[in-house]
Design a protein around this motif. Structure first.
Motif, PDB file in Angstrom:
ATOM      1  N   ILE A  98       0.967  -1.340   0.012  1.00 47.60           N
ATOM      2  CA  ILE A  98       0.055  -0.046  -0.052  1.00 47.60           C
ATOM      3  C   ILE A  98       0.885   1.097  -0.062  1.00 47.60           C
ATOM      4  O   ILE A  98       0.715   1.966  -0.750  1.00 47.60           O
ATOM      5  N   PHE A  99       1.890   1.041   0.606  1.00 46.56           N
ATOM      6  CA  PHE A  99       2.842   2.251   0.969  1.00 46.56           C
ATOM      7  C   PHE A  99       3.305   2.755  -0.654  1.00 46.56           C
ATOM      8  O   PHE A  99       3.262   3.781  -1.201  1.00 46.56           O
ATOM      9  N   LYS A 100       3.813   1.687  -1.258  1.00 45.65           N
ATOM     10  CA  LYS A 100       4.367   1.950  -2.511  1.00 45.65           C
ATOM     11  C   LYS A 100       3.413   2.135  -3.798  1.00 45.65           C
ATOM     12  O   LYS A 100       3.494   3.370  -4.570  1.00 45.65           O
ATOM     13  N   LEU A 101       2.062   1.777  -3.468  1.00 44.04           N
ATOM     14  CA  LEU A 101       1.095   2.151  -4.434  1.00 44.04           C
ATOM     15  C   LEU A 101       0.599   3.663  -4.095  1.00 44.04           C
ATOM     16  O   LEU A 101       0.203   4.404  -5.122  1.00 44.04           O
ATOM     17  N   ALA A 123      -0.582   3.949   5.232  1.00 36.65           N
ATOM     18  CA  ALA A 123      -0.452   2.257   4.727  1.00 36.65           C
ATOM     19  C   ALA A 123      -0.105   1.511   6.011  1.00 36.65           C
ATOM     20  O   ALA A 123      -0.508   0.404   6.067  1.00 36.65           O
ATOM     21  N   PHE A 124       0.637   2.012   7.020  1.00 35.64           N
ATOM     22  CA  PHE A 124       1.153   1.242   8.053  1.00 35.64           C
ATOM     23  C   PHE A 124      -0.074   0.933   9.217  1.00 35.64           C
ATOM     24  O   PHE A 124       0.379   0.246  10.008  1.00 35.64           O
ATOM     25  N   ARG A 181      -4.240   3.412  -8.852  1.00 39.00           N
ATOM     26  CA  ARG A 181      -3.372   4.597  -8.859  1.00 39.00           C
ATOM     27  C   ARG A 181      -4.216   5.897  -8.202  1.00 39.00           C
ATOM     28  O   ARG A 181      -3.860   7.167  -8.276  1.00 39.00           O
ATOM     29  N   ASN A 182      -5.414   5.455  -7.757  1.00 36.18           N
ATOM     30  CA  ASN A 182      -6.527   6.273  -6.959  1.00 36.18           C
ATOM     31  C   ASN A 182      -5.922   6.679  -5.399  1.00 36.18           C
ATOM     32  O   ASN A 182      -6.277   5.536  -4.962  1.00 36.18           O
ATOM     33  N   TYR A 187      -6.807   4.676   0.376  1.00 37.46           N
ATOM     34  CA  TYR A 187      -7.047   5.143   1.708  1.00 37.46           C
ATOM     35  C   TYR A 187      -8.316   4.361   2.309  1.00 37.46           C
ATOM     36  O   TYR A 187      -8.304   3.914   3.426  1.00 37.46           O
ATOM     37  N   LEU A 188      -9.359   4.561   1.337  1.00 34.30           N
ATOM     38  CA  LEU A 188     -10.573   3.797   1.821  1.00 34.30           C
ATOM     39  C   LEU A 188     -10.480   2.237   2.052  1.00 34.30           C
ATOM     40  O   LEU A 188     -11.079   1.740   3.047  1.00 34.30           O
ATOM     41  N   LEU A 189      -9.460   1.633   1.251  1.00 33.13           N
ATOM     42  CA  LEU A 189      -9.290   0.081   1.414  1.00 33.13           C
ATOM     43  C   LEU A 189      -8.615   0.004   2.808  1.00 33.13           C
ATOM     44  O   LEU A 189      -8.981  -1.042   3.403  1.00 33.13           O
TER      45      LEU A 189
END
Length: 265
Positions: A98-101, A123-124, A181-182, A187-189
């Motif tokens: 998630i951090f990378k995305l 992400a963390f 890329r959104n 964030y929602l995920l």
């Protein structure tokens, strides 16, 4: 043989660490399309390998439970070791994805080079809420014999691990690249997964709490959807199975539990 469950658990942790190494090594940079236009590109091959090793970690997580039950080798050390391995393989490693995305999402925006690094740190929260989920499970595992209270962290880790595969293996029906890329979707995920892990919602275990088709129907349907959908949807079948897993967990009729057992959860 009595050490086999712990060996599988350590293999889970080992593969989780390798996944983190691959994900961190995935390059994300700007390539020149022409003299005026730039586009962020994520090194998905390394991310793909990260997802692959998270899947191997999940396989080892299944094997250690099977080995422990078959050999009667359950122990407090094994339970705690399993939680430590899970928080790395299904908490920290997916957080790195998630951090990378998120970083890629910000790099696609105007003024990308001014994007704050702190914007990627949500992400963390996956690792943090996953650790809380595991700690709560260790304290209430006796009351969760027929179901999980809150979504198990491996499920959250697997759904995140499927994201790079959605881009690597192009789906003929839907292009996931724009969605991945959104930043608001990401964030929602994170928010949804964190909530589900620490919620009191009952989630199905892979072993049904009864016998016969009436008890096993969710597992049977999920397996059939996975096998039938893979040739057509490719790795997009993983999010589909994930959504069905949540739906079936909510509507499934679990065995009745005593009020005292419910109070202890």
């Amino acid at each position: 043989m009595k050490h086999l469950p712990n060996i599988c658990t350590l293999a889970n942790l080992f593969f989780g660490c390798i996944a983190i190494a691959f994900i961190l090594n995935a390059p994300a940079f700007l390539t020149t399309i022409n003299e005026e236009e730039y586009r962020p590109v994520l090194g998905l091959e390394q991310m793909y390998w990260g997802s692959f090793f998270i899947a191997l970690a999940a396989l080892m997580d299944v094997f250690d439970g099977l080995a422990a039950r078959s050999l009667g080798a359950n122990s407090l050390i094994g339970r705690d070791l399993d939680s430590l391995a899970d928080v790395v393989s299904f908490g920290v490693a997916p957080s790195m994805i998630i951090f990378k995305l998120l970083w890629l999402a910000y790099m696609a925006e105007p003024g990308a080079l001014d994007a704050p690094l702190l914007a990627t740190t949500p992400a963390f929260l996956l690792a943090c809420f996953g650790a809380l989920r595991l700690a709560r499970f260790n304290q209430t595992s006796a009351q969760q014999r027929d179901h999980f209270s809150g979504m198990p962290i491996p499920a959250a880790g697997i759904i995140v691990a499927s994201l790079p595969l959605l881009s690597w293996y192009r789906n003929p029906i839907f292009n996931f690249d724009e969605l991945l890329r959104n930043k608001w979707f990401l964030y929602l995920l994170v928010a949804v997964l964190c909530f589900l892990m620490v919620s009191k919602i009952k989630f199905l275990k892979w072993k049904a709490p009864g016998k016969g088709a009436s008890a096993w129907w969710p597992q049977i349907v999920l397996l059939l959807v996975l096998l039938a959908g893979m040739p057509f949807l490719k790795f997009a079948v993983v999010p589909l199975v994930f959504v069905l897993y949540i739906l079936f967990s909510v509507i499934y009729r679990y065995p009745e539990t005593s009020p005292l057992a419910e109070a202890r959860q």
